[in-house]
Scaffold this motif. Structure first.
Motif, PDB file in Angstrom:
ATOM      1  N   PHE A 277      -6.680   1.363   8.338  1.00  0.00           N
ATOM      2  CA  PHE A 277      -7.244   2.647   7.905  1.00  0.00           C
ATOM      3  C   PHE A 277      -6.551   3.128   6.632  1.00  0.00           C
ATOM      4  CE2 PHE A 277      -7.086   7.325   8.019  1.00  0.00           C
ATOM      5  CZ  PHE A 277      -8.436   7.596   7.903  1.00  0.00           C
ATOM      6  N   GLU A 278      -5.223   3.142   6.624  1.00  0.00           N
ATOM      7  CA  GLU A 278      -4.482   3.600   5.451  1.00  0.00           C
ATOM      8  C   GLU A 278      -4.704   2.676   4.258  1.00  0.00           C
ATOM      9  OE1 GLU A 278      -2.856   6.456   4.865  1.00  0.00           O
ATOM     10  OE2 GLU A 278      -3.553   7.093   6.839  1.00  0.00           O
ATOM     11  N   MET A 279      -4.723   1.371   4.502  1.00  0.00           N
ATOM     12  CA  MET A 279      -4.945   0.422   3.416  1.00  0.00           C
ATOM     13  C   MET A 279      -6.347   0.596   2.830  1.00  0.00           C
ATOM     14  SD  MET A 279      -3.036  -2.882   5.049  1.00  0.00           S
ATOM     15  CE  MET A 279      -3.038  -3.944   3.613  1.00  0.00           C
ATOM     16  N   SER A 280      -7.342   0.842   3.674  1.00  0.00           N
ATOM     17  CA  SER A 280      -8.711   1.032   3.185  1.00  0.00           C
ATOM     18  C   SER A 280      -8.807   2.286   2.332  1.00  0.00           C
ATOM     19  CB  SER A 280      -9.704   1.090   4.351  1.00  0.00           C
ATOM     20  OG  SER A 280      -9.543   2.272   5.108  1.00  0.00           O
ATOM     21  N   ARG A 281      -8.079   3.332   2.692  1.00  0.00           N
ATOM     22  CA  ARG A 281      -8.078   4.559   1.883  1.00  0.00           C
ATOM     23  C   ARG A 281      -7.482   4.306   0.502  1.00  0.00           C
ATOM     24  NH1 ARG A 281      -6.039   9.570   5.381  1.00  0.00           N
ATOM     25  NH2 ARG A 281      -4.918   9.746   3.424  1.00  0.00           N
ATOM     26  N   ILE A 282      -6.417   3.507   0.451  1.00  0.00           N
ATOM     27  CA  ILE A 282      -5.776   3.195  -0.828  1.00  0.00           C
ATOM     28  C   ILE A 282      -6.732   2.376  -1.700  1.00  0.00           C
ATOM     29  CG2 ILE A 282      -3.880   1.919  -1.928  1.00  0.00           C
ATOM     30  CD1 ILE A 282      -2.990   4.551  -0.565  1.00  0.00           C
TER      31      ILE A 282
ATOM     32  N   HIS B 211      -4.174   2.202  12.491  1.00  0.00           N
ATOM     33  CA  HIS B 211      -3.584   3.019  11.425  1.00  0.00           C
ATOM     34  C   HIS B 211      -3.383   2.211  10.130  1.00  0.00           C
ATOM     35  CE1 HIS B 211      -1.200   6.109   9.490  1.00  0.00           C
ATOM     36  NE2 HIS B 211      -0.298   5.183   9.202  1.00  0.00           N
ATOM     37  N   LEU B 212      -2.892   0.990  10.233  1.00  0.00           N
ATOM     38  CA  LEU B 212      -2.616   0.196   9.031  1.00  0.00           C
ATOM     39  C   LEU B 212      -3.893  -0.143   8.257  1.00  0.00           C
ATOM     40  CD1 LEU B 212      -0.603  -1.254   7.182  1.00  0.00           C
ATOM     41  CD2 LEU B 212      -0.775  -3.231   8.713  1.00  0.00           C
TER      42      LEU B 212
ATOM     43  N   TYR C 285       0.812  -1.211   0.000  1.00  0.00           N
ATOM     44  CA  TYR C 285       0.000   0.000   0.000  1.00  0.00           C
ATOM     45  C   TYR C 285       0.855   1.275   0.000  1.00  0.00           C
ATOM     46  CZ  TYR C 285       0.600   1.355   4.921  1.00  0.00           C
ATOM     47  OH  TYR C 285       1.116   1.791   6.113  1.00  0.00           O
ATOM     48  N   LYS C 286       2.134   1.193   0.432  1.00  0.00           N
ATOM     49  CA  LYS C 286       3.006   2.368   0.448  1.00  0.00           C
ATOM     50  C   LYS C 286       3.840   2.506  -0.827  1.00  0.00           C
ATOM     51  CE  LYS C 286       3.825   3.280   5.310  1.00  0.00           C
ATOM     52  NZ  LYS C 286       4.878   3.399   6.347  1.00  0.00           N
TER      53      LYS C 286
ATOM     54  N   GLY D  94       1.096  -5.154   5.077  1.00  0.00           N
ATOM     55  CA  GLY D  94       0.935  -3.982   4.237  1.00  0.00           C
ATOM     56  C   GLY D  94       0.669  -4.320   2.781  1.00  0.00           C
TER      57      GLY D  94
ATOM     58  N   THR E  20     -13.231   0.376   4.392  1.00  0.00           N
ATOM     59  CA  THR E  20     -13.311   0.558   2.945  1.00  0.00           C
ATOM     60  C   THR E  20     -14.758   0.772   2.514  1.00  0.00           C
ATOM     61  OG1 THR E  20     -11.377  -0.879   2.677  1.00  0.00           O
ATOM     62  CG2 THR E  20     -12.680  -0.430   0.711  1.00  0.00           C
TER      63      THR E  20
END
Length: 185
Positions: free
Chosen positions: A166-171, A163-164, A15-16, A115, A58
């Motif tokens: 959350f960030e992955m769902s945004r991607i 946090h992980l 995801y990064k 990730g 998501t």
């Protein structure tokens, strides 16, 4: 790093990774028939476990988007989980038997895979990491590796930093929105 093909129908991308949203949207464009079928997104998981919240996060992002016209089942407000999954599968088969289902869920894996977003052409097997026997679902599966598998999976999911997922769902959500917008243009 770049999106890699790990078997005939499997892709993985971190995801990064640079341009992850664009690369993921390209994969979605290749595998989701935006113009030929009714599409339903099954966002599996629960808001009661930080590690298992990837799907509902998501789903919430997608369902709140005014530019995303597809049905979403599974949000933070109304999660799609072990207790209601079978019902939603049966209801979808009755109401929309030809619907193309994209299933999104968190999973556990090796430490080096945390990730990673995994795409598979075929169904997802929800609950497998925690020993649940749930029906497979989806024509396309999107899994996010949120933590390490192998020992006390329930505790691992409960103690995963939010946090992980959350960030992955945004991607995932941004990539799906971008794929749909690229398809329209």
């Amino acid at each position: 790093m770049r999106a890699t093909l790990s078997s005939t129908n499997d892709f993985r991308i971190h995801y990064k990774e640079n341009n992850a949203i664009w690369k993921l949207s390209s994969l979605f464009l290749q595998h989701i028939p935006f113009d030929t079928h009714e599409i339903i997104f099954f966002c599996i998981g629960t808001d009661r476990s930080t590690g298992d919240a990837l799907g509902p996060l998501t789903g919430s992002i997608l369902s709140e988007s005014p530019i995303f016209p597809f049905s979403v089942i599974g949000t933070l407000e109304n999660p799609l989980h072990a207790l209601n999954l079978q019902h939603h599968i049966q209801q979808t088969q009755l109401d929309n038997p030809s619907a193309f289902i994209v299933a999104i869920d968190a999973c556990l894996g090796q430490g080096s895979s945390i990730g990673q977003l995994l795409l598979h052409s075929g169904p997802i097997h929800p609950g497998k990491a925690v020993g649940k026997e749930l029906p497979p679902v989806g024509d396309l599966s999107v899994k996010g590796v949120v933590n390490i598998a192998g020992f006390m999976e329930h505790a691992v999911l409960q103690s995963t930093r939010l946090h992980l997922p959350f960030e992955m769902s945004r991607i995932i959500a941004r990539a799906l929105q971008l794929a749909y917008n690229r398809h329209k243009s």
